[in-house]
Design an enzyme around this catalytic site. Structure first.
Site, PDB file in Angstrom:
ATOM      1  N   TYR A 236     -43.367   3.955  48.223  1.00 57.24           N
ATOM      2  CA  TYR A 236     -42.035   4.767  48.153  1.00 57.24           C
ATOM      3  C   TYR A 236     -42.612   5.836  47.408  1.00 57.24           C
ATOM      4  CZ  TYR A 236     -43.502   2.114  43.875  1.00 57.24           C
ATOM      5  OH  TYR A 236     -43.958   1.958  43.158  1.00 57.24           O
TER       6      TYR A 236
ATOM      7  N   ARG B 289     -48.706   6.904  37.501  1.00 58.35           N
ATOM      8  CA  ARG B 289     -48.756   5.777  36.985  1.00 58.35           C
ATOM      9  C   ARG B 289     -49.834   5.979  38.664  1.00 58.35           C
ATOM     10  NH1 ARG B 289     -44.476   2.838  39.209  1.00 58.35           N
ATOM     11  NH2 ARG B 289     -45.834   3.151  40.978  1.00 58.35           N
TER      12      ARG B 289
ATOM     13  N   HIS C 270     -47.053  -0.374  40.094  1.00 54.92           N
ATOM     14  CA  HIS C 270     -46.945  -0.771  39.105  1.00 54.92           C
ATOM     15  C   HIS C 270     -46.163  -2.318  38.246  1.00 54.92           C
ATOM     16  CE1 HIS C 270     -43.311  -1.601  36.497  1.00 54.92           C
ATOM     17  NE2 HIS C 270     -42.991  -2.882  36.956  1.00 54.92           N
TER      18      HIS C 270
END
Length: 354
Positions: A265, A252, A256
């Site tokens: 992160y 990805r 998200h």
């Protein structure tokens, strides 16, 4: 450990496979150019929808950037009578099923509770509850088997969903009843902010063996390999051999959802590595080496992608807000006193603003 399937390496060079080559032997260079076109177009759709959200025209959007090969390769392998049960990120699969462009964004603009008629395209509307669609797909597949048909149900979900109980329950039923269902897991390495290595100490495909389900681990950025793996699983299901678990290893590259900030992160070096494995660039290199993709073809594809994006934007901006009381429609098949009471209460509330 499950064997890793790859038919195009990261430079676009063809990798032979005695087991999986037969499933893509029918694909011509023109077909591969079509897959390239699909991936470019859906990436442009994704970019346009992301821009619409940033401009306040959509409430939210879950980007698919980087996962085009996993979705296009599998989606184009399906038959019209197969049925898809997806999560909220499978916009490219919906594209292969023939969804109208504006229907991709209805839910995310908040004008409807459902984007399209599932039976018109053979795909249920997206499931936001993580992993729940695997149960829906298994139940549908059990119905297919009872009907004596040879169509297949396909459940799409992410790596994070494999930690949900629904997925395990679906796989138990699918294995026990030899249901014609394909569990298609897109391992994009991140379940929101949690890495896949935290979710599982083994490869996700290896979990399937515990349910008695054969698994295929495929390079999810290789559209040719994904097509072959999906075709193999579909053939097993049509032959009455039951479910297959596919782990498409991809990445990805965006957030998200548009409400997420992956820089909080995710390491930038990791992202750079996966940029070098871009699924569109890989197929482009293969097609250029074969003399199929030239500057004229590239320009034609880019023009089509821009036209599709313009159509998506125009359709989105033309969507009208629904009447407030329409939220009570199509909840029950027959009149329901509790719902009618709620409707009356809400009508009185709205009248208070008159």
């Amino acid at each position: 450990m499950t064997v890793f399937v790859q038919l195009l390496d990261e430079r676009g060079v063809r990798v032979p496979s005695a087991e999986f080559d037969p499933f893509v032997a029918h694909l011509t260079h023109a077909d591969l150019l079509g897959l390239y076109r699909d991936m470019v177009v859906v990436r442009r759709i994704d970019a346009e929808a992301t821009a619409l959200q940033r401009q306040g025209e959509l409430a939210l959007w879950p980007p698919l950037l980087g996962q085009e090969a996993a979705q296009i390769g599998s989606g184009r392998a399906l038959r019209a009578d197969d049925f898809v049960f997806s999560s909220y990120r499978e916009h490219a699969v919906a594209y292969t099923r023939g969804v109208r462009l504006v229907d991709l964004v209805r839910v995310w603009r908040g004008t409807t509770a459902s984007g399209w008629d599932p039976f018109s395209i053979g795909m249920a509307t997206p499931q936001v509850i993580i992993g729940a669609q695997t149960l829906h797909a298994t139940g549908y597949a059990m119905g297919i088997r009872n009907d004596g048909a040879d169509s297949v149900a396909v459940a799409y979900f992410g790596d994070g969903a494999t930690s949900e109980g629904d997925v395990s329950e679906a796989m138990v039923f699918a294995a026990s009843f030899r249901a014609p269902v394909v569990f298609f897991c897109q391992n994009n390495h991140w379940a929101i902010s949690e890495p896949v290595t935290l979710q599982s100490t083994v490869e996700l495909a290896d979990r399937a063996a515990g349910f008695g389900i054969p698994a295929i681990r495929v390079d999810g950025n290789d559209v040719l390999a994904v097509s072959a793996a999906t075709s193999s699983a579909l053939a097993r299901a049509r032959a009455g051999e039951g479910p297959t678990f596919i782990e498409a290893v991809t990445y990805r590259m965006g957030p998200h959802t548009t409400a997420d900030d992956p820089t909080r992160y995710r390491d930038a070096d990791e992202l750079a590595v996966w940029h070098g494995r871009d699924p569109i660039a890989r197929l482009a290199e293969h097609l250029r080496a074969a003399g199929v993709l030239d500057a004229a073809a590239d320009a034609e594809v880019a023009a089509e992608a821009d036209a599709v994006a313009a159509e998506l934007r125009a359709g989105c901006l033309a969507l009208a807000d629904p009447e407030p009381l329409s939220i009570f429609e199509n909840v029950y098949a027959e009149p329901h006193p509790v719902l009618e009471r709620q409707r009356a209460d809400y009508a009185r509330y709205l009248d208070g603003f008159a």
